[in-house]
Write an enzyme that holds these catalytic residues in place. Structure first.
Site, mmCIF file in Angstrom:
data_model
loop_
_atom_site.group_PDB
_atom_site.id
_atom_site.type_symbol
_atom_site.label_atom_id
_atom_site.label_comp_id
_atom_site.label_asym_id
_atom_site.label_seq_id
_atom_site.Cartn_x
_atom_site.Cartn_y
_atom_site.Cartn_z
ATOM 1 N N SER A 51 0.829 -1.214 0.000
ATOM 2 C CA SER A 51 0.000 0.000 0.000
ATOM 3 C C SER A 51 0.860 1.259 0.000
ATOM 4 C CB SER A 51 -0.900 0.021 1.240
ATOM 5 O OG SER A 51 -1.671 -1.155 1.322
HETATM 6 N N1 SAH Z 1 -0.653 -5.030 4.187
HETATM 7 C C1 SAH Z 1 0.059 -5.233 2.936
HETATM 8 C C2 SAH Z 1 -0.761 -4.798 1.738
HETATM 9 C C3 SAH Z 1 -1.208 -5.985 1.041
HETATM 10 S S1 SAH Z 1 -2.291 -5.820 -0.346
HETATM 11 C C4 SAH Z 1 1.419 -4.580 2.954
HETATM 12 O O1 SAH Z 1 1.727 -3.840 3.896
HETATM 13 O O2 SAH Z 1 2.216 -4.848 2.050
HETATM 14 C C5 SAH Z 1 -3.574 -6.921 0.177
HETATM 15 C C6 SAH Z 1 -3.192 -8.367 0.442
HETATM 16 O O3 SAH Z 1 -4.369 -9.062 0.839
HETATM 17 C C7 SAH Z 1 -2.636 -9.133 -0.770
HETATM 18 O O4 SAH Z 1 -1.394 -9.658 -0.454
HETATM 19 C C8 SAH Z 1 -3.676 -10.240 -0.995
HETATM 20 O O5 SAH Z 1 -3.117 -11.449 -1.462
HETATM 21 C C9 SAH Z 1 -4.263 -10.391 0.402
HETATM 22 N N2 SAH Z 1 -5.590 -11.019 0.464
HETATM 23 C C10 SAH Z 1 -6.639 -10.829 -0.365
HETATM 24 N N3 SAH Z 1 -7.685 -11.583 0.027
HETATM 25 C C11 SAH Z 1 -7.287 -12.263 1.155
HETATM 26 C C12 SAH Z 1 -7.927 -13.216 2.017
HETATM 27 N N4 SAH Z 1 -9.177 -13.626 1.817
HETATM 28 N N5 SAH Z 1 -7.209 -13.690 3.055
HETATM 29 C C13 SAH Z 1 -5.929 -13.305 3.283
HETATM 30 N N6 SAH Z 1 -5.275 -12.415 2.481
HETATM 31 C C14 SAH Z 1 -5.950 -11.907 1.433
#
Ligand code: SAH
Length: 205
Positions: A58
């Site tokens: 993000s």
């Molecule tokens: N917090 C992260 C941002 C990640 S983007 C950072 O600091 O880098 C959102 C993430 O959510 C992605 O990696 C995606 O694979 C994950 N995601 C999406 N749906 C999900 C689910 N049902 N359970 C766990 N993770 C999920």
């Protein structure tokens, strides 16, 4: 001033960063370690950056807004859905301290592995591989829950796993960023405005 210090100053001026503990966490966590190698030079521009499998780390501004909205304090038990790079997890880990505990769930194995390496020295973080939509029923109740991918409104199962007066921060597919406080089992909802996130996906990756 380094590009990292300049970005933190900008977020303070914009009001995205306010609380001393949150500012200290942003100072301490090296974002360059959480981005893909080819993008390390861009770690302190205020943009989301690509990870693997079409996912992104993000934008720092968004991480600042969400972290402040959580109103974290030392020793809290926190759940994150969407570990991604582990950057947001590292920020939370710094704030809740050694007596706190963060559980973070990621559905894509490659990202779970990447984050496991990135978070190797963060002893108060437990990484879980799997679908986070249903939360972590055997570890509830949580003081705070943060969802870093967009949900269809407030996920009821996650809300149920909050402690009384607990808070969940969750972006939605209609571009809201909800901060929901549980007061006598009732959700008190605030919307912080318009943000765009990758969607939550059901099932394992
Ligand atoms: N917090 C992260 C941002 C990640 S983007 C950072 O600091 O880098 C959102 C993430 O959510 C992605 O990696 C995606 O694979 C994950 N995601 C999406 N749906 C999900 C689910 N049902 N359970 C766990 N993770 C999920």
């Amino acid at each position: 001033m380094s590009s990292k210090e300049a970005l933190i100053e900008k977020h303070k001026r914009q009001g995205a960063l306010k609380t001393p503990d949150v500012i200290r966490a942003f100072e301490r966590v090296p974002r360059e370690k959480f981005v893909a190698k080819d993008y390390q030079h861009y770690a302190y521009i205020d943009e989301p950056l690509p990870l693997f499998s079409g996912q992104t780390i993000s934008q720092p501004y968004t991480v600042a807004i969400m972290t402040e909205a959580l109103e974290l304090s030392q020793s809290q038990k926190v759940l994150e859905i969407g570990t991604g790079s582990g950057y947001q997890a590292a920020i939370i880990s710094e704030i809740i301290g050694p007596r706190g505990r963060l559980y973070t769930i990621e559905r894509i194995p490659k990202l779970h592995e990447f984050a496991t390496e990135n978070l190797a020295h963060y002893d108060n973080v437990t990484l879980v591989l799997g679908d986070g939509i249903k939360g972590l029923p055997d570890k509830e109740p949580f003081d705070r829950i943060i969802v870093t991918a967009a949900a269809d409104g407030l996920p009821q199962e996650l809300f149920d796993q909050l402690r009384e007066n607990g808070k969940i921060v969750v972006p939605t597919t209609d571009h809201k960023l909800l901060v929901v406080t549980k007061v006598k089992d009732v959700p008190i909802v605030q919307n912080l405005g318009s943000f765009v996130f990758v969607p939550l996906v059901e099932g394992e990756g």
